[in-house]
Design a protein around this motif. Sequence first.
Motif, PDB file in Angstrom:
ATOM      1  N   ARG A 144     -53.588 -18.781 -78.194  1.00 58.92           N
ATOM      2  CA  ARG A 144     -53.630 -19.628 -77.008  1.00 58.92           C
ATOM      3  C   ARG A 144     -54.645 -19.081 -76.017  1.00 58.92           C
ATOM      4  O   ARG A 144     -55.080 -17.928 -76.111  1.00 58.92           O
ATOM      5  N   GLN A 150     -53.040 -19.426 -70.274  1.00 60.71           N
ATOM      6  CA  GLN A 150     -51.788 -20.071 -70.664  1.00 60.71           C
ATOM      7  C   GLN A 150     -50.846 -19.112 -71.399  1.00 60.71           C
ATOM      8  O   GLN A 150     -49.745 -19.493 -71.770  1.00 60.71           O
ATOM      9  N   CYS A 151     -51.301 -17.897 -71.602  1.00 56.57           N
ATOM     10  CA  CYS A 151     -50.507 -16.948 -72.392  1.00 56.57           C
ATOM     11  C   CYS A 151     -50.167 -15.728 -71.545  1.00 56.57           C
ATOM     12  O   CYS A 151     -49.238 -15.769 -70.739  1.00 56.57           O
TER      13      CYS A 151
END
Length: 611
Positions: free
Chosen positions: A95, A99-100
């Motif tokens: 990802r 977003q991670c």
Amino acid sequence: MDDTTDLEALFRVAVDSALSDSDFVMAFARFRGALPAAAPDFLAQLPPDADLRRAMCFAMFREIWKATPRPDRNWRPLPAPKPERNAPCLCGSGRKFKQCCGAAADMPPFGEGLSVLGFVLERLPVAEFAKLPFKQLDPEEVAHTADEWMKRDRHDLAVAVLEALLADPARLDERHEWAFDLLGDAYVETNRPGDRAALVEVMLGAPNLRLRVAAMQRRCTMLADADEYDAAWSLFREAQRADPDNPSLAHLELVMLASQDEMAQLAVRARFWAGRLRKLGYEGEAIVDFIDDVARNPEAFAQSMAEHGGGQTDIGVLERLVDLVDDLPAPTCHYRLQAVEDNSAGPLKPDAALARVEREWREASRLDEQGPWDDTAWLEWLEAHPVAWQSFDVLDDLVRAVNDYPCEDDEEGGLLDDVEDVLLDHAVKLLRLVIAENRADGLKLEWGWLENRPALRLLAQYIELVAGTDEELPLLEWLVLTLNPNDNLGLRERLIHLYCHLARPADALAVCDERYPDDGFGFMRFGRLLALILLGREAEATAALAKAGTKSPRILKTLLAARPRRPAGLREGLITVGGEDEAWFYRQHWRAVWEKSGALAWLRRAAGGKG
């Protein structure tokens, strides 16, 4: 994060992973793979959400990576990579970083001042400490590392790194004061007064003023402890002239006045120091609050010192320990071993229940802060925690407590001997059980794993206890030839001479030639010579005598002497290689074997009647 043992394991596996690879992604993958086995209790405290757990592990590893000094980079850390927000995340999820793990990347999980130097140094042989590039290391971080080791009873490591750090006083400055204080404390705790005195004398000549004054204070304390108060006060005044604003001088003066029962002067000087330190900007600090308390109630301060210095321990306390030991539970296994390469069983890892009890024991006993008999609340704790008797750490602490007991008569001495005998017997039975249940028979349990040292120490002490019985030889063989072939405890000397005593010189020679062929200690040279004489291998024995007599002439002279003079300053267990003390102890321990076997007569003839 209250789980200290698991947190230490987390740091250790993170440092090992970081140093295993200069590629952050590969190192982080290794860390995540090793973490569940290394720190299961710690992981259980993390949120159940898999993405959040991974992000938190990423943040932790990234901080440790940035703090890890790398020996292959002149002890400088590698910077931690930080990808662009839209780049793939370094955790391997596939990802985008934002977003991670991006959300947790800028949230330091360990706060300010993270140090993992100790976990890096643990990977080195202790002998390598002297070669460390201390110019590249912060001396206060080195001192912090030594302090942490001392709190965990790793005094051998602490002393080794502090001695290396302080080896050249001409290069030291005020940043080394903490290290000097710690090394002095370590010498006290390991019963090395001669080394402490030598350290102080060296630092009294240090170019740095702060270190010289620190050495003066330490010397004052030593003089006061010896009731040499005139000399102590003279040196105190010298220190005060050299560094009049040093707040530690306030504490020293008050302690010395209290130890002489000078109550009126104690109150006067406490008020003086409280006012002076406030003017110097120490308002609100602990030292000023402490001095205010002394000024208000000097008698209470003097009384607390007397109590800490300790009256004698009541015989009833010892009887309570005897009662506890009489009701010891049978050994049960609370350790796991996982075989590693080279026929090693690896480190002794306590299960979660025992690890929790060991943490509580450290809090209950507070043996890193005080003597074991200053406060015996740990006896009640032991009564309430029977699983503690299954811990090698606890048993090791208890045996040392027994040896530190201020014994005053034969009755107490007899009770102490009984307690020690039972504890050591229990420890050896426990070790046998742990080895058997982990299917580790025949595997090594090396000293190099710090977790194994309490068990090995206990086994060595039990061997001393059963000397001269049928148990001695098989236990020596187990410890020296199987469990710890590096013989960090120095018992190969005992093994080879016992073999000779039992008319098994071929086995003694095999230990010398096959197990320790390059051993340069005098006792091994003469042990090998003894075995060759008993085997009747005259030519080889003559050659061995020539080498042993040249390399260790004092042993030869002392062994043959009719009435050798006892050297001054002997300390059992501490010898100077090639020194008179080494020769004296060799004679004391093994001359009877030489004499009864007839080898001494051969030696006298071959040496030309010397001695």
